[in-house]
Design a protein around this motif. Structure first.
Motif, PDB file in Angstrom:
ATOM      1  N   GLN A 128       0.845  -1.195   0.000  1.00  0.00           N
ATOM      2  CA  GLN A 128       0.000   0.000   0.000  1.00  0.00           C
ATOM      3  C   GLN A 128       0.877   1.240   0.000  1.00  0.00           C
ATOM      4  O   GLN A 128       1.797   1.345   0.804  1.00  0.00           O
ATOM      5  N   PRO A 129       0.576   2.197  -0.872  1.00  0.00           N
ATOM      6  CA  PRO A 129       1.306   3.464  -0.770  1.00  0.00           C
ATOM      7  C   PRO A 129       0.835   4.223   0.463  1.00  0.00           C
ATOM      8  O   PRO A 129      -0.281   4.046   0.932  1.00  0.00           O
ATOM      9  N   ASP A 130       1.698   5.051   0.988  1.00  0.00           N
ATOM     10  CA  ASP A 130       1.355   5.848   2.165  1.00  0.00           C
ATOM     11  C   ASP A 130       0.232   6.830   1.824  1.00  0.00           C
ATOM     12  O   ASP A 130       0.219   7.448   0.759  1.00  0.00           O
ATOM     13  N   ALA A 131      -0.712   7.006   2.742  1.00  0.00           N
ATOM     14  CA  ALA A 131      -1.834   7.916   2.532  1.00  0.00           C
ATOM     15  C   ALA A 131      -1.373   9.368   2.580  1.00  0.00           C
ATOM     16  O   ALA A 131      -1.957  10.231   1.920  1.00  0.00           O
ATOM     17  N   ASP A 132      -0.317   9.650   3.324  1.00  0.00           N
ATOM     18  CA  ASP A 132       0.169  11.016   3.469  1.00  0.00           C
ATOM     19  C   ASP A 132       1.172  11.407   2.383  1.00  0.00           C
ATOM     20  O   ASP A 132       1.646  12.540   2.375  1.00  0.00           O
ATOM     21  N   ASP A 133       1.496  10.511   1.497  1.00  0.00           N
ATOM     22  CA  ASP A 133       2.498  10.771   0.468  1.00  0.00           C
ATOM     23  C   ASP A 133       1.929  11.722  -0.582  1.00  0.00           C
ATOM     24  O   ASP A 133       0.975  11.386  -1.285  1.00  0.00           O
ATOM     25  N   PRO A 134       2.499  12.935  -0.730  1.00  0.00           N
ATOM     26  CA  PRO A 134       1.965  13.885  -1.718  1.00  0.00           C
ATOM     27  C   PRO A 134       2.256  13.449  -3.157  1.00  0.00           C
ATOM     28  O   PRO A 134       1.603  13.919  -4.089  1.00  0.00           O
ATOM     29  N   TYR A 135       3.211  12.532  -3.345  1.00  0.00           N
ATOM     30  CA  TYR A 135       3.555  12.077  -4.691  1.00  0.00           C
ATOM     31  C   TYR A 135       2.963  10.706  -5.004  1.00  0.00           C
ATOM     32  O   TYR A 135       3.424  10.035  -5.911  1.00  0.00           O
ATOM     33  N   ALA A 136       1.969  10.290  -4.273  1.00  0.00           N
ATOM     34  CA  ALA A 136       1.375   8.974  -4.474  1.00  0.00           C
ATOM     35  C   ALA A 136       0.753   8.856  -5.854  1.00  0.00           C
ATOM     36  O   ALA A 136       0.711   7.764  -6.429  1.00  0.00           O
ATOM     37  N   ASP A 137       0.263   9.941  -6.432  1.00  0.00           N
ATOM     38  CA  ASP A 137      -0.362   9.891  -7.756  1.00  0.00           C
ATOM     39  C   ASP A 137       0.669   9.804  -8.867  1.00  0.00           C
ATOM     40  O   ASP A 137       0.315   9.507 -10.010  1.00  0.00           O
ATOM     41  N   PHE A 138       1.938  10.051  -8.573  1.00  0.00           N
ATOM     42  CA  PHE A 138       2.980  10.058  -9.594  1.00  0.00           C
ATOM     43  C   PHE A 138       3.856   8.822  -9.418  1.00  0.00           C
ATOM     44  O   PHE A 138       4.729   8.781  -8.558  1.00  0.00           O
ATOM     45  N   GLN A 139       3.614   7.819 -10.233  1.00  0.00           N
ATOM     46  CA  GLN A 139       4.379   6.582 -10.155  1.00  0.00           C
ATOM     47  C   GLN A 139       5.658   6.701 -10.988  1.00  0.00           C
ATOM     48  O   GLN A 139       5.658   7.308 -12.056  1.00  0.00           O
TER      49      GLN A 139
END
Length: 179
Positions: A161-172
């Motif tokens: 799971q990607p971190d929920a607080d990660d601001p770059y989660a949408d950029f793989q």
């Protein structure tokens, strides 16, 4: 010149034959008693010898334990070396560079396109063997890690799971990105 002091005193008449014999026997008895040791000295010598024997036995046990540990360490190193050598992936003709770090230094190996994809996906791993690097399958990595985890340099495992607080989660990050 060859005469002893006792003989000279006898010739001079200062000592008689009886006194001379008595003096010699007294000296002889003293010499014998000096050669004999009393029971106290004998017991002390036995105790000292026993202590020395016990200390030597302890040192020998410690040396044997250290030798056994060294032999076990060498056997484990040889086992790892054979495991890596028997299961390594052949990298002949690799045209792609795969960069990784070994401690604080940046290293590179050449792999083909299929091996690069497998390294990125986590189906292959890079391990250090002596002074060079090998690529091995993921199944073997767990066995190598169990013996010495410091040898495994690159083993990519997908995150669940990607971190929920990660601001770059949408950029793989693309898998084919070369650096």
């Amino acid at each position: 010149m060859g005469n002893s002091l006792q003989d000279q005193l006898l010739k001079a008449g200062l000592v008689d034959q009886h006194k001379l014999k008595q003096s010699r026997s007294t000296q002889h008895k003293q010499g014998k008693q000096a050669g004999k040791r009393g029971p106290q000295v004998d017991a002390e010598a036995r105790q000292a010898a026993e202590r020395a024997r016990v200390e030597k036995a302890e040192r020998d046990r410690e040396l044997n334990r250290q030798r056994q540990e060294e032999a076990a360490l060498h056997a484990a190193e040889n086992e790892i070396r054979q495991l890596i050598h028997a299961n390594r992936v052949v990298r002949d003709g690799g045209e792609l560079v795969y960069n990784f770090t070994d401690g604080a230094t940046l290293k590179r190996i050449y792999v083909n396109k299929e091996q690069h994809a497998k390294l990125v996906a986590g189906r292959l791993a890079v391990v250090r063997q002596d002074t060079f690097y090998e690529v091995i399958p993921a199944e073997i990595v767990e066995r190598v890690r169990a013996r010495d985890a410091s040898l495994v340099l690159v083993f990519n495992q997908p995150t669940a799971q990607p971190d929920a607080d990660d601001p770059y989660a949408d950029f793989q990050v693309p898998d084919d990105l070369m650096w």
